[in-house]
Structures are given as C-alpha cells and as structure tokens.
Scaffold this active site. Structure first.
Site, PDB file in Angstrom:
ATOM      1  N   GLN A   8       1.048  -1.193   0.141  1.00  0.00           N
ATOM      2  CA  GLN A   8       0.253   0.099  -0.468  1.00  0.00           C
ATOM      3  C   GLN A   8       0.346   1.429   0.143  1.00  0.00           C
ATOM      4  O   GLN A   8       1.091   1.446   0.562  1.00  0.00           O
ATOM      5  CB  GLN A   8      -0.860  -0.438   1.644  1.00  0.00           C
ATOM      6  CG  GLN A   8      -2.155  -1.084   1.174  1.00  0.00           C
ATOM      7  CD  GLN A   8      -2.725  -0.595   0.344  1.00  0.00           C
ATOM      8  OE1 GLN A   8      -3.320   0.383  -0.427  1.00  0.00           O
ATOM      9  NE2 GLN A   8      -3.838  -2.040  -0.283  1.00  0.00           N
ATOM     10  N   TYR A  35      -6.317 -13.196  -3.792  1.00  0.00           N
ATOM     11  CA  TYR A  35      -5.008 -11.666  -4.155  1.00  0.00           C
ATOM     12  C   TYR A  35      -4.097 -11.609  -2.924  1.00  0.00           C
ATOM     13  O   TYR A  35      -4.248 -10.102  -2.411  1.00  0.00           O
ATOM     14  CB  TYR A  35      -5.835 -10.728  -4.486  1.00  0.00           C
ATOM     15  CG  TYR A  35      -7.025 -10.833  -5.168  1.00  0.00           C
ATOM     16  CD1 TYR A  35      -6.420 -11.219  -6.852  1.00  0.00           C
ATOM     17  CD2 TYR A  35      -8.384 -11.832  -5.335  1.00  0.00           C
ATOM     18  CE1 TYR A  35      -7.975 -11.644  -8.040  1.00  0.00           C
ATOM     19  CE2 TYR A  35      -9.412 -11.918  -6.222  1.00  0.00           C
ATOM     20  CZ  TYR A  35      -8.721 -12.167  -7.969  1.00  0.00           C
ATOM     21  OH  TYR A  35      -9.944 -12.464  -8.558  1.00  0.00           O
ATOM     22  N   GLU A  47      -1.521 -16.456  -4.332  1.00  0.00           N
ATOM     23  CA  GLU A  47      -1.337 -15.031  -5.017  1.00  0.00           C
ATOM     24  C   GLU A  47      -0.648 -15.821  -6.082  1.00  0.00           C
ATOM     25  O   GLU A  47       0.024 -16.319  -5.495  1.00  0.00           O
ATOM     26  CB  GLU A  47       0.084 -14.380  -3.503  1.00  0.00           C
ATOM     27  CG  GLU A  47       0.397 -12.921  -4.226  1.00  0.00           C
ATOM     28  CD  GLU A  47      -0.115 -12.100  -5.346  1.00  0.00           C
ATOM     29  OE1 GLU A  47       0.016 -12.536  -6.626  1.00  0.00           O
ATOM     30  OE2 GLU A  47      -1.246 -11.780  -4.662  1.00  0.00           O
ATOM     31  N   ASP A 103      -9.006  -9.044  -1.905  1.00  0.00           N
ATOM     32  CA  ASP A 103      -8.461  -7.846  -2.386  1.00  0.00           C
ATOM     33  C   ASP A 103      -7.820  -7.891  -3.759  1.00  0.00           C
ATOM     34  O   ASP A 103      -7.212  -8.219  -4.004  1.00  0.00           O
ATOM     35  CB  ASP A 103      -7.365  -7.433  -1.766  1.00  0.00           C
ATOM     36  CG  ASP A 103      -6.557  -5.742  -2.235  1.00  0.00           C
ATOM     37  OD1 ASP A 103      -7.129  -5.127  -2.300  1.00  0.00           O
ATOM     38  OD2 ASP A 103      -5.794  -5.727  -1.049  1.00  0.00           O
ATOM     39  N   CYS A 135     -10.555  -1.205  -4.183  1.00  0.00           N
ATOM     40  CA  CYS A 135      -9.652   0.288  -4.901  1.00  0.00           C
ATOM     41  C   CYS A 135     -10.136   1.182  -5.747  1.00  0.00           C
ATOM     42  O   CYS A 135     -10.086   1.635  -6.397  1.00  0.00           O
ATOM     43  CB  CYS A 135      -7.796  -0.428  -4.945  1.00  0.00           C
ATOM     44  SG  CYS A 135      -7.969  -1.534  -6.363  1.00  0.00           S
TER      45      CYS A 135
END
Length: 429
Positions: free
Chosen positions: A256, A288, A312, A360, A387
């Site tokens: 982030q 993710y 991932e 995410d 996001c």
C-alpha cells in the site's frame, strides 16, 4: 439572424456532427462528478467529460475528443465562475495555469479542498452502488457511507511511499501528463514523502532509462529502481504498526502506498469480521493476498490456531507471504492464480460454509468467474477490499445473485488529492 419557423419560433442551429466540435472552445457549466477523476458538463444534449474543475463551476473548455455514443472529452482552459471548494493546487506542476498538455498527472483532485474531495468520492461510491450495483437508495442510506480521512498531512500531501516516474528522450524524469505518454519534467513531488521526493529528484538526467520505481519503505532509506538498469536492495521490510509486525517483500513488490494504509486496512478488515467469531478449523481464504498483510489481519483477530490459506499469483510474493505468516502455524501460502485455485480447490462443503473469505482484487475487480466460485463455495462472510468503486459495485451485484448483500461498508481516503478511494465491504447471505 435565424430564419423564423412556420409557428413563429426561432429555428435552432443544427447540432454539430461527429468530430465537428474538435478544437472548439466552449463555455460550460459543470453538473457533477464522474468516476475516474473527471466531471460532467453538457453541450447541445451531449455529455462532456472535463477535468480540473468542480460541480457548479462555469468554465472555458476546449473539446479534445469526440467519443462514441454522443460523449465528448474536453480540457479546462479557464475558470469563469469558481466553486467555493476550489483551492490553490497543491502541485504547481499540475495547476490550471499550465497548458493542459504540460499538466502533471496523478493529482487530479489537488485543486479541491480536502473535505470536498472526500464528499465527491462519497458521491462516486454511492453512484456506483446504485447504478452499477443496483442497490436501492434505502439500502445505500442504511450503509451510512462516509469517506474517512486517515492520519497524515491535513492537505493530503506527503502521502505516498511509492511512485512510478517516466523518462523522456532527453533523460528528463517526471510523471506523464494526464491521458498521455508525454513526460512532464518536475522539480518537486509534493504528494511523495520527503524521503521519496529526495530520492526521485536526486536521480538527475537518465538517458537510456524508460521509467523509475521510487520506493520509501518504513525501514531503511528510499531508493530508485531504473528500468532498464535495476537498483535497490534485494528485499525490503515494512512495519505495519507499533506492535512490530513486519513484512518482507520484493523492492518493487506490491504494498500500500499511503504510510497509514497497512494499519488502517488491517483494522478495517478485523472490524468487518468482528460481527461473530471466526471458525478456526474452517477453510478460510485470503485471495489476491500479496505478501500476507490481510491474512495476518485475520489470523491476528482469531489467534494462531486459525486455518487460513492466502492465494497470490506472483510466486515471489507468495514465498514472502509464507515467511511473513510463519508466526501463525495454521496459515499457508499458495502461489496460484485465484481463478485456478478456486477451480481446483478440494474442500468439504461444511468447512467452506463456515469460512470467511477476504479478497483484495486488482483495480479491475474480481470478475465473474471468481465471484461465482466464491459464492458457490458458500462462505459465512465475505470481506471485499476494493480500490475501485465501480468494480466493487459490479462484483457486489454478481454476489447478490447468490443471496449475498453488503452489510457494512467503510471507505478511506488513502489516496488524497487523487480520485482514488479504498473501501472495505462485508457481504452476508
């Protein structure tokens, strides 16, 4: 003078055809904000998308694109009547007094007062949930959506620990101008942390380099990675909070960008899951998962005995996740694409139904295949970290087909002076 019609009224000028308005300068009144950092005005019944303005402003704009289905794109040239929410831009390189082609991209809300930025982001999120997500107004009202500020500078500057910069043919470094591949050389980067800005500007001219990743980790000095050319340490370590939680990752691996974001999102995910106890033996998932930040948030809430698998697609990130989660014996990292993992996962239905799923996804969202696979799995709770509000709304509408509805939604201004927003939604059957 226009000729008189048969009924005595003045005849209207015919609307401009496709492409006829290109290059024209028009006075426009801005109506509302739209997704993507632009605003909406109208001309002769056509929608005009225009940046660098605010709802209620009267502007002079130049038409730059004639899009399909009656949409136009324009550049703001001057503000004729300004909004009370307009402020001096936080970045001179992106300000309105520069020609549009020389305005630095990446700070498209920098001319808007911070509280007004958050109000506009809230409106974009609400619009996405009602138009794309098909939530009824009463459902949206029940969520009590508010975009929350996070710790940092009041004007939203010094809020980025990572930047992607580009290099032109003369070796000059800077961001692209908005919607272009034109490099705008700059001598300051006010959205970056001080260390990040110093590292980026110290690079000087870089002939033969195409782009730079500039990184300021929470431990160690800021550094630059050139493409091509390389640079930077082998790995970096990020601290999340005062309890000393550490995460190792690749020097340009995903993390982030806001200094407060890892702690803010950790707390938000834990809050989203706090409506009831987590089943430690269920097949809990973190999709993710990157280097394991949110898997650690879930395990930290429930304790070291919680079973959770973080998935991932980037193999090096997954390897780091396995190391970062070593303090949680029942946490496991899988290097696989999320679609592939869900397609081939072998899990008992009772374990899946008692589980929590945290995801995410990238800005494009999870998409139909992933949403369908999660929903068919039947978890007790889904926590969706987003996001992009439109991607969240689109995926939430797909989840609704399986009976999942948004129960809580928290939104955070982790990208001040831009149009971006981070939201954490909890879905239940």
């Amino acid at each position: 003078m226009a000729a008189a019609a048969v009924d005595g009224s003045a005849m209207r000028e015919p609307a401009a055809g496709r492409g006829e308005l290109l290059g024209r300068e028009l006075e426009l009144t801005v109506d509302r904000v739209a997704h993507g950092g632009v605003f909406v005005a109208h001309h002769e019944g056509r929608v005009v998308f225009v940046p660098d303005t605010l709802p209620g402003e009267r502007i002079l704009a130049r038409i730059t694109e004639d899009l399909h289905a009656g949409y136009l794109r324009a550049d703001t040239l001057a503000v004729l009547e300004s909004s009370p929410d307009r402020q001096e831009h936080v970045w001179v390189a992106a300000a309105l007094d520069r020609p549009p082609a020389e305005r630095a991209g990446g700070a498209e809300f920098g001319h808007i007062a911070p509280a007004a930025q958050r109000a506009l982001k809230r409106q974009v999120l609400i619009d996405a949930l009602t138009r794309t997500g098909r939530l009824a107004p009463a459902e949206v009202d029940a969520l009590a959506i508010d975009v929350r500020p996070v710790p940092g500078e009041p004007d939203g500057t010094r809020s980025r620990t990572r930047l992607k910069l580009h290099v032109d043919e003369q070796g000059r470094v800077g961001p692209y101008a908005a919607r272009s591949r034109h490099v705008v050389p700059v001598d300051d980067l006010p959205l970056a942390t001080i260390g990040l800005e110093r590292a980026a500007l110290a690079a000087g001219r870089l002939p033969g380099v195409r782009s730079l990743d500039v990184v300021a980790p929470s431990t160690g000095a800021a550094f630059v990675v050139a493409h091509p050319g390389g640079g930077g340490p082998a790995t970096i370590t990020e601290h999340v909070d005062e309890r000393g939680h550490e995460f190792r990752l690749e020097p340009t691996g995903f993390w982030q960008v806001h200094p407060s974001a890892p702690a803010v999102l950790t707390a938000a995910v834990q809050q989203a899951l706090s409506s009831g106890p987590l089943d430690p033996s269920a097949a809990n998932l973190d999709l993710y998962g990157g280097v394991g930040l949110l898997a650690a948030a879930v395990a930290g809430l429930a304790g070291p005995s919680l079973t959770i698998t973080t998935v991932e697609g980037d193999r090096r990130a997954s390897e780091h996740a396995g190391q970062n989660l070593a303090r949680y014996p029942a946490a496991h990292a899988r290097a696989d694409r999320v679609e592939s993992f869900l397609r081939h996962e072998q899990v008992r239905p009772d374990s899946a139904h008692r589980s929590a799923v945290v995801l995410d996804p990238p800005r494009s969202g999870a998409g139909t295949e992933v949403v369908d696979a999660i929903a068919r799995r039947g978890p007790d709770r889904i926590v969706y970290v987003a996001c992009d509000p439109v991607a969240l709304a689109r995926d939430a509408a797909r989840f609704a087909r399986y009976g999942y509805r948004i129960g809580t939604l928290a939104a955070f201004d982790l990208f001040p002076n831009t149009h971006h927003i981070e939201a954490v939604a909890t879905l239940h059957r």
